[in-house]
Design a protein around this motif. Structure first.
Motif, PDB file in Angstrom:
ATOM      1  N   VAL A 297       0.855  -1.195   0.000  1.00 48.77           N
ATOM      2  CA  VAL A 297       0.000   0.000   0.000  1.00 48.77           C
ATOM      3  C   VAL A 297       0.888   1.240   0.000  1.00 48.77           C
ATOM      4  CG1 VAL A 297      -1.739   1.336   1.254  1.00 48.77           C
ATOM      5  CG2 VAL A 297      -1.879  -1.160   1.229  1.00 48.77           C
ATOM      6  N   ILE A 298       0.561   2.198  -0.863  1.00 45.25           N
ATOM      7  CA  ILE A 298       1.222   3.504  -0.882  1.00 45.25           C
ATOM      8  C   ILE A 298       0.143   4.565  -0.758  1.00 45.25           C
ATOM      9  CG2 ILE A 298       2.653   5.104  -2.213  1.00 45.25           C
ATOM     10  CD1 ILE A 298       3.901   2.738  -3.617  1.00 45.25           C
ATOM     11  N   ILE A 299       0.370   5.556   0.095  1.00 49.92           N
ATOM     12  CA  ILE A 299      -0.613   6.612   0.312  1.00 49.92           C
ATOM     13  C   ILE A 299       0.044   7.975   0.176  1.00 49.92           C
ATOM     14  CG2 ILE A 299      -2.112   5.213   1.805  1.00 49.92           C
ATOM     15  CD1 ILE A 299      -0.855   6.582   4.224  1.00 49.92           C
ATOM     16  N   ALA A 300      -0.760   8.972  -0.188  1.00 51.75           N
ATOM     17  CA  ALA A 300      -0.299  10.358  -0.249  1.00 51.75           C
ATOM     18  C   ALA A 300      -1.510  11.262  -0.081  1.00 51.75           C
ATOM     19  CB  ALA A 300       0.407  10.653  -1.570  1.00 51.75           C
ATOM     20  N   ALA A 301      -1.402  12.249   0.789  1.00 54.06           N
ATOM     21  CA  ALA A 301      -2.521  13.144   1.095  1.00 54.06           C
ATOM     22  C   ALA A 301      -2.210  14.554   0.620  1.00 54.06           C
ATOM     23  CB  ALA A 301      -2.823  13.146   2.602  1.00 54.06           C
ATOM     24  N   ASP A 302      -2.862  14.950  -0.444  1.00 55.84           N
ATOM     25  CA  ASP A 302      -2.813  16.284  -1.027  1.00 55.84           C
ATOM     26  C   ASP A 302      -1.407  16.853  -1.132  1.00 55.84           C
ATOM     27  OD1 ASP A 302      -3.618  18.516  -2.257  1.00 55.84           O
ATOM     28  OD2 ASP A 302      -5.117  19.069  -0.785  1.00 55.84           O
ATOM     29  N   VAL A 303      -0.641  16.240  -1.973  1.00 56.42           N
ATOM     30  CA  VAL A 303       0.701  16.731  -2.266  1.00 56.42           C
ATOM     31  C   VAL A 303       0.776  17.282  -3.687  1.00 56.42           C
ATOM     32  CG1 VAL A 303       1.826  15.199  -0.633  1.00 56.42           C
ATOM     33  CG2 VAL A 303       1.381  14.385  -2.948  1.00 56.42           C
ATOM     34  N   PHE A 304      -0.388  17.533  -4.283  1.00 59.11           N
ATOM     35  CA  PHE A 304      -0.443  17.944  -5.690  1.00 59.11           C
ATOM     36  C   PHE A 304      -0.809  19.423  -5.791  1.00 59.11           C
ATOM     37  CE2 PHE A 304      -1.716  13.518  -5.188  1.00 59.11           C
ATOM     38  CZ  PHE A 304      -0.708  12.890  -5.914  1.00 59.11           C
ATOM     39  N   TYR A 305       0.117  20.271  -5.413  1.00 64.12           N
ATOM     40  CA  TYR A 305      -0.119  21.714  -5.459  1.00 64.12           C
ATOM     41  C   TYR A 305       0.895  22.425  -6.340  1.00 64.12           C
ATOM     42  CZ  TYR A 305       3.681  21.609  -2.067  1.00 64.12           C
ATOM     43  OH  TYR A 305       4.890  21.383  -1.442  1.00 64.12           O
ATOM     44  N   ASP A 306       1.879  21.694  -6.863  1.00 68.33           N
ATOM     45  CA  ASP A 306       2.918  22.248  -7.713  1.00 68.33           C
ATOM     46  C   ASP A 306       3.171  21.259  -8.846  1.00 68.33           C
ATOM     47  OD1 ASP A 306       5.475  24.246  -7.855  1.00 68.33           O
ATOM     48  OD2 ASP A 306       6.091  22.192  -8.315  1.00 68.33           O
ATOM     49  N   ASP A 307       3.110  21.731 -10.083  1.00 66.65           N
ATOM     50  CA  ASP A 307       3.194  20.823 -11.233  1.00 66.65           C
ATOM     51  C   ASP A 307       4.515  20.078 -11.277  1.00 66.65           C
ATOM     52  OD1 ASP A 307       0.713  21.735 -11.831  1.00 66.65           O
ATOM     53  OD2 ASP A 307       1.276  22.862 -13.629  1.00 66.65           O
ATOM     54  N   ASP A 308       5.609  20.757 -10.970  1.00 63.85           N
ATOM     55  CA  ASP A 308       6.914  20.092 -11.000  1.00 63.85           C
ATOM     56  C   ASP A 308       7.000  18.990  -9.957  1.00 63.85           C
ATOM     57  OD1 ASP A 308       7.773  21.716 -13.061  1.00 63.85           O
ATOM     58  OD2 ASP A 308       8.664  23.216 -11.725  1.00 63.85           O
ATOM     59  N   LEU A 309       6.458  19.254  -8.750  1.00 62.45           N
ATOM     60  CA  LEU A 309       6.464  18.231  -7.711  1.00 62.45           C
ATOM     61  C   LEU A 309       5.505  17.093  -8.053  1.00 62.45           C
ATOM     62  CD1 LEU A 309       6.655  20.299  -4.400  1.00 62.45           C
ATOM     63  CD2 LEU A 309       8.452  18.948  -5.487  1.00 62.45           C
ATOM     64  N   THR A 310       4.399  17.413  -8.721  1.00 60.16           N
ATOM     65  CA  THR A 310       3.483  16.359  -9.162  1.00 60.16           C
ATOM     66  C   THR A 310       4.190  15.420 -10.129  1.00 60.16           C
ATOM     67  OG1 THR A 310       1.522  17.749  -8.862  1.00 60.16           O
ATOM     68  CG2 THR A 310       1.331  15.896 -10.385  1.00 60.16           C
ATOM     69  N   ASP A 311       4.922  15.984 -11.085  1.00 57.30           N
ATOM     70  CA  ASP A 311       5.677  15.150 -12.028  1.00 57.30           C
ATOM     71  C   ASP A 311       6.719  14.307 -11.288  1.00 57.30           C
ATOM     72  OD1 ASP A 311       4.227  16.284 -14.081  1.00 57.30           O
ATOM     73  OD2 ASP A 311       5.754  17.785 -14.568  1.00 57.30           O
ATOM     74  N   ALA A 312       7.398  14.931 -10.330  1.00 54.15           N
ATOM     75  CA  ALA A 312       8.421  14.211  -9.571  1.00 54.15           C
ATOM     76  C   ALA A 312       7.804  13.079  -8.756  1.00 54.15           C
ATOM     77  CB  ALA A 312       9.176  15.178  -8.657  1.00 54.15           C
ATOM     78  N   LEU A 313       6.623  13.321  -8.195  1.00 52.66           N
ATOM     79  CA  LEU A 313       5.951  12.284  -7.410  1.00 52.66           C
ATOM     80  C   LEU A 313       5.599  11.084  -8.281  1.00 52.66           C
ATOM     81  CD1 LEU A 313       4.527  11.153  -4.906  1.00 52.66           C
ATOM     82  CD2 LEU A 313       2.507  12.426  -5.591  1.00 52.66           C
ATOM     83  N   PHE A 314       5.064  11.336  -9.461  1.00 55.39           N
ATOM     84  CA  PHE A 314       4.681  10.211 -10.321  1.00 55.39           C
ATOM     85  C   PHE A 314       5.908   9.456 -10.833  1.00 55.39           C
ATOM     86  CE2 PHE A 314       0.495  12.198 -10.456  1.00 55.39           C
ATOM     87  CZ  PHE A 314      -0.318  11.075 -10.395  1.00 55.39           C
TER      88      PHE A 314
END
Length: 404
Positions: A297-314
């Motif tokens: 299981v992997i979880i993440a709570a609202d870390v999608f507020y910056d496009d560059d960080l969103t790309d890095a997360l994926f």
């Protein structure tokens, strides 16, 4: 990296330059909605953190005792009971309205003169305030004690009874931060994901879990009450120290289920785990092997507020899931943030749109080893923490399984 799920209240000053669409944030990012929905909870300022920000200690009450069984049957029963309470409340309101209507009719029949004194003024009969009324009003006031302790000292407000309660989560956090430190605040999507974990606790029982962008750690702590092991990750020594402190404050909640939460550094902008033994919150080779061998299981709570960080997360998600021995499910909770942009001359959700596009790209990815399947989670599960469950809140379930 973690922002969380509350609607981000930001003071924005536009820098009128050639790039008219780019807002420049001139002041702190402030979150108050979570705390406004808990107006009678204690928010004690306990110290200044390493960068001089006031750190508060808040008590978040679980609406159900964590020792109770939270099976879906119990949730349905509780939901039905709540609906009956709402229905009876509506009936009560109807009765009050009828009584008020009768009183008005009575006043009209007898005339307004009955309510006037000898001078023609409206006479209002006031009930004297009793001591119990004063005591009740005093209990409704926030107990804020602005005492600053030096970093590393014991909490001067430590309450043994509240410390060991199984229905209270204690979280140290900040009320306002620069945009890059929003992980130190408590956000609504973290509560939403915690609700889902408690609702589906049997599904997460004894799992090995990774949280990305854990922030203050509240979601990992809730997960730690049912899971076997949780790796709560973020970046920044000051933030990770706050997260570790919160895990320590709530250790008794996890001991009942023999779960544990390990706070570790995981930078999405780097391709490898931090294994430097001199660095705080680094990974050992055994821990990395344990994550790869057992995480489901992997979880993440609202870390999608910056496009560059969103790309890095994926990119991080893709890399980690490829190294896991077992198939896993990823739960992503976030809130659509509405912002007015000069480019569109309208209110948009650009960060959310970028997140959805990236999520769709991952699902349609042609990969011979792993297949990703994404579906939204219905938000009809019971609310177990006090926060505002807005329609902008979302949870997505992303199953990553190996192609045979």
């Amino acid at each position: 990296m973690a922002a969380g799920g509350g609607l981000c209240r930001q003071h924005i000053m536009l820098d009128v330059t050639e790039e008219m669409d780019s807002p420049t944030f001139k002041s702190d990012t402030v979150l108050s909605d979570v705390h406004l929905h808990c107006p009678n909870k204690r928010h004690l300022m306990v110290r200044l953190n390493a960068v001089g920000q006031p750190v508060f200690l808040s008590y978040f009450k679980l609406l159900w005792n964590t020792e109770d069984s939270l099976s879906e049957k119990h949730v349905r029963e509780a939901t039905t009971e709540r609906e009956l309470q709402y229905q009876s409340g509506d009936e009560l309101c109807d009765k009050d309205r009828n009584n008020l209507k009768k009183e008005r009719e009575l006043i009209n029949r007898e005339g307004v003169e009955a309510l006037l004194d000898e001078d023609g003024d409206l006479e209002v009969v006031r009930r004297p305030r009793s001591a119990s009324d004063l005591e009740a009003e005093d209990l409704l006031r926030d107990r804020v004690c602005p005492v600053i302790l030096m970093k590393g000292k014991e909490d001067a407000f430590e309450d043994e009874e509240e410390c060991t309660r199984s229905d209270v989560v204690k979280i140290e956090h900040t009320m306002a931060t620069p945009l890059e430190d929003v992980g130190k605040q408590v956000w609504r999507a973290a509560f939403l994901l915690a609700d889902y974990i408690l609702f589906k606790r049997d599904m997460f029982r004894c799992c090995s879990v990774l949280e990305l962008g854990g922030g203050t750690g509240i979601t990992s702590i809730i997960m730690g009450t049912v899971a076997k092991r949780v790796y709560c990750t973020d970046v920044g020594e000051d933030l990770l120290a706050m997260c570790e402190q919160n895990v320590t404050l709530n250790k008794h909640l996890m001991e009942a289920g023999r779960g544990e939460v390990k706070v570790k550094e995981l930078d999405w902008l780097k391709d490898e785990f931090c294994t430097d033994p001199e660095a705080p919150y680094s990974w050992s080779e055994e821990e990395i092997a344990d994550l790869h061998d057992h995480c489901t299981v992997i979880i993440a709570a609202d870390v999608f507020y910056d496009d560059d960080l969103t790309d890095a997360l994926f990119r991080t998600l893709y890399r980690i899931t490829h190294n896991l021995r077992n198939s896993c499910t990823v739960y992503l909770a976030l809130e659509k943030r509405l912002n007015f942009t000069l480019r569109h001359m309208d209110v948009t959700c650009e960060a959310y749109s970028h997140f959805r596009n990236t999520l769709n790209d991952l699902e349609s990815l042609q990969d011979r080893k792993i297949k990703y399947v994404v579906e939204p989670v219905k938000l009809d599960f019971c609310q177990l923490l006090v926060y505002e469950r807005m329609e902008q809140l979302n949870v997505f379930s992303e199953a990553a399984f190996y192609v045979v």
